[in-house]
Design a protein around this motif. Structure first.
Motif, mmCIF file in Angstrom:
data_model
loop_
_atom_site.group_PDB
_atom_site.id
_atom_site.type_symbol
_atom_site.label_atom_id
_atom_site.label_comp_id
_atom_site.label_asym_id
_atom_site.label_seq_id
_atom_site.Cartn_x
_atom_site.Cartn_y
_atom_site.Cartn_z
ATOM 1 N N LEU A 178 97.637 36.602 10.139
ATOM 2 C CA LEU A 178 96.836 37.188 11.221
ATOM 3 C C LEU A 178 96.121 36.108 12.030
ATOM 4 N N ASN A 179 95.609 35.106 11.320
ATOM 5 C CA ASN A 179 94.937 34.025 12.030
ATOM 6 C C ASN A 179 95.921 33.257 12.908
ATOM 7 N N ALA A 180 97.138 33.032 12.385
ATOM 8 C CA ALA A 180 98.147 32.333 13.195
ATOM 9 C C ALA A 180 98.545 33.169 14.407
ATOM 10 N N ARG A 181 98.640 34.494 14.218
ATOM 11 C CA ARG A 181 98.978 35.347 15.358
ATOM 12 C C ARG A 181 97.866 35.346 16.405
ATOM 13 N N ASP A 182 96.610 35.417 15.922
ATOM 14 C CA ASP A 182 95.485 35.369 16.866
ATOM 15 C C ASP A 182 95.441 34.040 17.611
ATOM 16 N N GLN A 183 95.797 32.969 16.902
ATOM 17 C CA GLN A 183 95.801 31.665 17.564
ATOM 18 C C GLN A 183 96.923 31.583 18.599
ATOM 19 N N ASP A 184 98.044 32.210 18.309
ATOM 20 C CA ASP A 184 99.132 32.226 19.281
ATOM 21 C C ASP A 184 98.730 32.954 20.564
ATOM 22 N N LEU A 185 97.884 33.975 20.417
ATOM 23 C CA LEU A 185 97.427 34.699 21.602
ATOM 24 C C LEU A 185 96.502 33.864 22.469
ATOM 25 N N LEU A 186 95.986 32.767 21.923
ATOM 26 C CA LEU A 186 95.074 31.894 22.673
ATOM 27 C C LEU A 186 95.768 30.635 23.175
ATOM 28 N N GLN A 187 97.103 30.658 23.226
ATOM 29 C CA GLN A 187 97.832 29.458 23.631
ATOM 30 C C GLN A 187 97.557 29.071 25.077
#
Length: 350
Positions: A178-187
């Motif tokens: 989930l953290n990796a997915r949230d970080q991807d949304l902030l690319q």
């Protein structure tokens, strides 16, 4: 019980005549010893006396001729007297033998009575032993059942622990995903800190001015949104020379613009707010990638640990955190606090 060696009847060892040459015991009446008198100290039984070898004795007188029948027969009165004596001796012998037999019977009954008492005591003890054994068997059965139950509980608890560990691993993996997915949304996002905040400002205009100072060719259409985030007017926002202001979060339309923004900020490290139109003393401001809350806390921990251990480089790239000890040293990617202990701990041990 022992028997008399002469008559073969039972006798009591106390008061019996004892031979000094053999272990034989005799009734006193059977060997002609008075009942009330003492036995001779060197008394020998008739059998031992008969077995004693005979020796010649010249002094023994020679027997004369046998008397005639007339002389040996005697008178009728003498014969009757002899018969009466024989009858009296036989009756006395029978009386003594019956008294000895009654004594033997009493002794035998007493021994049987004692034996019965001992047998009864032994039976009572045997019953107590059986009861104690039964109690022990019952307790052993209880212990066996409790041990079986404990083994079952241990197996269940171990299986539950294994399931809990597996669930914890799954939860940790899900949180990381989930953290990796949230970080991807902030690319496409960048974060600017330490910019002064004034009332009625336009964040889009502020970003355009900052881009021009950094030499980034940015059009207003390339900004999807720009806004201040965080709690306003908290105690941490005051600093010498004016208001520090909240963080400015910007989302750009194209990834290459974001990379250009970050590259220019790294190239012009130490850039200040001079010439940005703020009526406040110039101060440094910082342009970084926008990180999730978890990654931001982890990056702060990495920077503090690197500072304490005198590591030279810590940075982020596409939402990933890296650290390097110095020039020519390998770069380490850090995904969790466990990686912090592993990476920096290995250096300390080495």
């Amino acid at each position: 019980m022992v028997k008399c060696s002469a008559c073969g009847r039972f006798l009591s060892p106390t008061g019996a005549a004892t031979c000094t040459l053999c272990p034989g015991l005799y009734h006193r009446a059977c060997v002609g010893i008075p009942e009330t008198g003492r036995s001779p100290k060197q008394w020998k039984c008739p059998e031992c006396i008969a077995k004693k070898p005979k020796v010649g004795n010249v002094n023994t007188p020679v027997k004369g001729a046998e008397p005639s029948n007339t002389e040996s027969e005697g008178s009728p009165a003498e014969k009757s007297e002899i018969v009466e004596k024989d009858i009296i001796s036989e009756s006395a012998l029978d009386t003594s033998q019956s008294s000895d037999l009654s004594l033997e019977l009493r002794l035998f009954r007493e021994e049987i009575r004692q034996l019965r008492t001992e047998i009864q005591d032994f039976c009572a003890e045997l019953c107590d032993v059986r009861g104690a054994i039964a109690v022990c068997n019952q307790r052993m059965d209880e212990f066996d059942s409790r041990l079986i139950n404990l083994e079952k509980e241990v197996k269940v608890s171990s299986s539950r622990c294994a399931e809990v560990d597996k669930l914890e691993e799954t939860v940790a993996q899900l949180r990381e995903d989930l953290n990796a997915r949230d970080q991807d949304l902030l690319q496409g996002d960048i974060e600017i800190t330490n910019l002064p905040e004034v009332n009625g400002e336009n964040p889009h205009h502020t970003i355009m001015v900052v881009a021009a100072k950094l030499g980034v060719d940015l059009d207003e259409k390339d900004i999807i949104f720009a806004e201040r985030v965080g709690k306003k007017n908290d105690s941490s926002s005051q600093m010498e020379g004016g208001t520090r202001g909240r963080r400015v979060v910007v989302r750009l339309a194209r990834p290459n613009l974001r990379e250009s923004f970050l590259r220019s900020a790294r190239t012009r490290r130490g850039i200040t707010t001079e010439g940005l139109g703020f009526d406040l003393p110039a101060r440094r401001f910082y342009v970084n990638e926008r990180l999730t809350k978890k990654n931001k806390q982890l990056f702060y921990l990495v920077r503090e640990t690197a500072k304490r251990l005198q590591w030279r480089y810590t940075w982020t790239k596409r939402g990933k955190i890296y650290a390097r000890q110095g020039e020519g040293k390998p770069a380490h990617q850090i995904k969790s606090e466990t990686d912090v202990d592993r990476v920096f701990g290995e250096v300390q041990v080495g």
